[in-house]
Design a protein around this motif. Structure first.
Motif, PDB file in Angstrom:
ATOM      1  N   LEU A  46       0.824  -1.219   0.000  1.00  0.00           N
ATOM      2  CA  LEU A  46       0.000   0.000   0.000  1.00  0.00           C
ATOM      3  C   LEU A  46       0.853   1.262   0.000  1.00  0.00           C
ATOM      4  N   ARG A  47       2.131   1.097  -0.028  1.00  0.00           N
ATOM      5  CA  ARG A  47       3.089   2.220   0.025  1.00  0.00           C
ATOM      6  C   ARG A  47       2.897   3.062   1.284  1.00  0.00           C
ATOM      7  N   TYR A  73      -6.746   5.291   3.682  1.00  0.00           N
ATOM      8  CA  TYR A  73      -5.897   4.125   4.015  1.00  0.00           C
ATOM      9  C   TYR A  73      -6.769   2.920   4.323  1.00  0.00           C
ATOM     10  N   PRO A 101     -10.519  18.928   9.612  1.00  0.00           N
ATOM     11  CA  PRO A 101      -9.363  19.656  10.133  1.00  0.00           C
ATOM     12  C   PRO A 101      -9.686  21.141  10.154  1.00  0.00           C
TER      13      PRO A 101
ATOM     14  N   ALA B 154     -12.167  17.848   0.493  1.00  0.00           N
ATOM     15  CA  ALA B 154     -11.722  16.494   0.843  1.00  0.00           C
ATOM     16  C   ALA B 154     -11.307  16.405   2.311  1.00  0.00           C
ATOM     17  N   MET B 156      -8.659  17.972   3.717  1.00  0.00           N
ATOM     18  CA  MET B 156      -7.198  17.924   3.902  1.00  0.00           C
ATOM     19  C   MET B 156      -6.749  19.056   4.814  1.00  0.00           C
ATOM     20  N   SER B 164       0.358  18.951   1.095  1.00  0.00           N
ATOM     21  CA  SER B 164      -0.735  18.058   0.732  1.00  0.00           C
ATOM     22  C   SER B 164      -0.851  18.119  -0.782  1.00  0.00           C
ATOM     23  N   ARG B 292       2.114  10.871   3.576  1.00  0.00           N
ATOM     24  CA  ARG B 292       0.653  10.846   3.707  1.00  0.00           C
ATOM     25  C   ARG B 292      -0.074  10.399   2.451  1.00  0.00           C
ATOM     26  N   GLY B 293       0.463  10.807   1.326  1.00  0.00           N
ATOM     27  CA  GLY B 293      -0.135  10.361   0.089  1.00  0.00           C
ATOM     28  C   GLY B 293      -0.805  11.450  -0.712  1.00  0.00           C
ATOM     29  N   VAL B 295      -4.195  12.770  -2.753  1.00  0.00           N
ATOM     30  CA  VAL B 295      -5.649  12.638  -2.639  1.00  0.00           C
ATOM     31  C   VAL B 295      -6.289  12.879  -3.999  1.00  0.00           C
ATOM     32  N   PRO B 317       1.254   6.507  -1.443  1.00  0.00           N
ATOM     33  CA  PRO B 317      -0.101   6.066  -1.092  1.00  0.00           C
ATOM     34  C   PRO B 317      -1.104   6.981  -1.803  1.00  0.00           C
ATOM     35  N   VAL B 318      -2.152   6.402  -2.336  1.00  0.00           N
ATOM     36  CA  VAL B 318      -3.139   7.217  -3.046  1.00  0.00           C
ATOM     37  C   VAL B 318      -4.499   7.033  -2.383  1.00  0.00           C
ATOM     38  N   ILE B 319      -5.144   8.115  -2.123  1.00  0.00           N
ATOM     39  CA  ILE B 319      -6.398   8.095  -1.373  1.00  0.00           C
ATOM     40  C   ILE B 319      -7.487   8.704  -2.237  1.00  0.00           C
ATOM     41  N   ILE B 320      -8.614   8.011  -2.323  1.00  0.00           N
ATOM     42  CA  ILE B 320      -9.748   8.612  -3.023  1.00  0.00           C
ATOM     43  C   ILE B 320     -10.601   9.313  -1.978  1.00  0.00           C
TER      44      ILE B 320
END
Lengths: 320, 350
Positions: A46-47, A73, A101, B154, B156, B164, B292-293, B295, B317-320
């Motif tokens: 998953l890097r 994640y 946030p 998203a 972030m 980011s 963190r990746g 987005v 890492p890739v986040i949808i």
């Protein structure tokens, strides 16, 4: 951290949060173990960093990045383990405390803007101050409006007292001041000595004014103030309907007044006649002597009138 | 004066004026409108040659490629910017009125509007969008760059002093940006997006099957079997198109591997843009991003296994993002709220 420790940690947590659904960490770990995968393998696939995978399995919020990332994640991890990603994410989100946030300005504002608290406070203070001034002004206006009644009473009282003074020292009596302070300051100007003539003043002898001072006029002008205060009819009274300069000198050559009098005021003079009068704007002044209207129009020359009023015999008649 | 009075009866809205879809987020209500950016225009018969708006949004999209001679269904936006100024204005006017329809009927709406623009848009294009919104009745118009809105939407942490990276794949353009401390550190816009995927599929089918398919069919293929990375499962779809040789409609079957092949060219454009962005990112921010990746937002993020492709190509890492389609509009709405709370200088609003 060994597996048994993890178990106890998880059990503690679940017992603590009985009301909340189970957090996804344990389910992920079990699924991973049944597939004989190590944390390192999953992390490299998953890097992700191994510590993040560990944190996901231990539901350790403190060492995880903001929620938006964690959800991503969890989705990738769940997909890798063929778990239903939506369920896992839902389980995570139900235990979430701060979903978004915080976004705050990073640059300190150098310029003061109208929405700043101190600026707003000052603005409100100014408004309140203006309001207070308005109220003060209003309250100050109120007695001034009532004044005519009061002041005439005061004047009457003063006049009533006048004849009773044994020495016959006289007083002026002037006027209806617009403000108390002004009265205080100016009263002395009008004070004239009457030197023993006081006893004579109260008895009005038949007027032999050379001017056609009709007898009817005093009656017409009769008001309760005059009726109440007989002494008020004595002496010289001037009513100002317009601003006018005036100079009055008594028989002794003493100057009683020499200045501009505002419209709406009334001056009274007692003392030794004859009075020598100069009016700057005669049409705006009405004169009563010994309670009778004194017509000064014959003396007017282009608004200015110069004349004498009263005779040394105290009564009247003098003309100049 | 009258405008501010009418403003009492209007919402604060954020508009994601996209090439493919227009989304409107109303403050306090959420996404209230999500319709295709398509307008159907009918040519009135007569000497005046007048044109009338016949349909807007979903209704107009159904007409795409199916219109008679006197009606044309057009997309007024191209590559994220206005291609037809007048029609865009009419479309915005229609959408703004539609949003206000249920609540404030008596007054012509005069909302405060925040519009998301591609970061590659030129000054002229930005001005065109601004004027178009003002012409549609907006009281005040603000512009925000799409990647910024996408990142806010998203969720972030853009205020933090850490990098980011966000990739927003829209209909006409893909925006990639690195954000830190409420600002954009790097941004790039490539004119590759959902529309290019559709075109690539159309071209592939014509080349390999000698058959012509329409835009709508290509989009349906992309939604149902489109994939960006070879998976274990191969899915199939039956489509109909006009055979070029015979001139007759024919039906045939496509599978996901063929579509993957068809999409290679536009996908490589996106991958290259991401790699370029990573190259251009300052090393400290690059380190944050690799931890963190990246987005993904926008409709393009829904392409199956696009995240796997990017994971393999970039090693990040890739986040949808959650609900990627509405990220930009939601972020714009949040930006409006933040702007009221902290003043207009929080973001680079125009």
């Amino acid at each position: 951290m060994s597996e048994s420790e993890n178990d106890t940690v998880d059990e503690q947590r679940t017992s603590k949060q009985k009301t909340l659904p189970e957090r996804p960490g344990r389910r992920l770990r079990e699924a991973r173990e049944t597939r004989n995968l190590s944390r390192e393998e999953v992390a490299s696939e998953l890097r992700l960093q191994t510590r993040i995978v560990a944190a996901l399995e231990e539901d350790d919020d403190s060492s995880m990045p903001p929620s938006a990332f964690v959800v991503g994640y969890l989705r990738s991890y769940a997909r890798r383990l063929d778990l239903p990603a939506d369920e896992i994410v839902r389980a995570h989100e139900q235990n979430l405390e701060g979903p978004q946030p915080e976004i705050v300005p990073r640059v300190r504002k150098s310029q003061v803007s109208s929405r700043d608290l101190p600026v707003r406070m000052v603005t409100w203070l100014i408004f309140i101050g203006l309001g207070a001034l308005l109220v003060v002004w209003w309250l100050a206006q109120q007695p001034a409006l009532e004044e005519p009644g009061n002041s005439s009473e005061v004047a009457t009282a003063a006049l009533k007292a006048t004849p009773t003074t044994p020495e016959g020292e006289a007083q002026t009596v002037a006027e209806r001041p617009e403000s108390a302070t002004e009265t205080d300051a100016q009263l002395p100007v009008f004070v004239a000595e009457s030197e023993g003539t006081a006893s004579e003043e109260p008895d009005p002898v038949e007027p032999t004014t050379p001017e056609p001072a009709p007898e009817a006029q005093p009656q017409a002008a009769e008001s309760e103030a005059v009726a109440q205060a007989e002494p008020a009819a004595t002496g010289l009274r001037m009513e100002f309907e317009a601003d006018s300069w005036i100079q009055v000198t008594n028989a002794d050559g003493q100057q009683l007044v020499s200045r501009v009098i505002k419209a709406g005021r009334t001056l009274r003079f007692t003392g030794k006649p004859p009075f020598r009068v100069i009016l700057g704007y005669a049409p705006g002044v009405t004169i009563h002597y010994q309670g009778e209207r004194f017509d000064h129009t014959p003396y007017m020359r282009s608004d200015v009138a110069r004349f004498s009023i009263g005779s040394p015999g105290d009564d009247q008649g003098g003309e100049g | 004066m009258l405008g501010s009075f009418r403003g009492l009866f209007s919402y604060d809205i954020s508009i994601d004026l996209g090439t493919a879809n227009t989304l409107i987020y109303v403050r306090g209500e959420g996404i209230v409108l999500n319709e295709p950016s398509v307008v159907a225009i009918r040519q009135e018969p007569g000497p005046n040659n007048t044109k009338r708006i016949s349909a807007v949004g979903v209704e107009a999209k159904q007409m795409l490629g199916r219109t008679p001679g006197n009606i044309t269904a057009i997309r007024p936006m191209k590559d994220g910017v206005i291609a037809d100024f007048t029609i865009t204005e009419k479309m915005l006017q229609h959408f703004i009125r539609k949003v206000h329809e249920d609540k404030f009927k008596a007054f012509k709406p005069s909302p405060r509007v925040l519009i998301c623009v591609p970061c590659g848009a030129t000054q002229v294009e930005r001005r065109a969008i601004k004027e178009s919104a003002a012409g549609a009745g907006a009281r005040e118009v603000y512009l925000i760059e799409e990647p910024m809105a996408a990142a806010i939407g998203a969720g972030m942490p853009i205020s933090e002093a850490s990098g980011s990276m966000v990739l927003d794949i829209g209909g006409g353009t893909s925006e990639i940006a690195v954000l830190s401390l409420n600002g954009i550190v790097y941004d790039n816009s490539v004119r590759v997006g959902g529309d290019r995927f559709d075109e690539a599929i159309t071209a592939y089918v014509r080349r390999n099957y000698g058959t012509l398919i329409g835009e709508a069919t290509a989009e349906r293929i992309k939604h149902q079997i489109g994939t960006a990375y070879p998976g274990a499962e191969v899915r199939e779809i039956e489509v109909r198109g006009r055979n070029l040789a015979e001139g007759i409609p024919r039906s045939f079957t496509l599978n996901s591997n063929e579509i993957l092949e068809a999409l290679q060219e536009p996908l490589s454009g996106i991958v290259t843009a991401v790699k370029t962005a990573l190259e251009q990112t300052p090393p400290e921010l690059g380190a944050d991003i690799s931890e963190r990746g990246l987005v993904l937002t926008g409709g393009g993020a829904l392409l199956r296994d696009l995240d796997r492709l990017l994971v393999e190509e970039t090693g990040l890492p890739v986040i949808i993002a959650e609900d990627p389609l509405t990220c930009v509009a939601r972020g714009g709405g949040r930006a409006l709220e933040l702007m009221d709370a902290h003043g207009g200088d929080l973001f680079a609003l125009e």
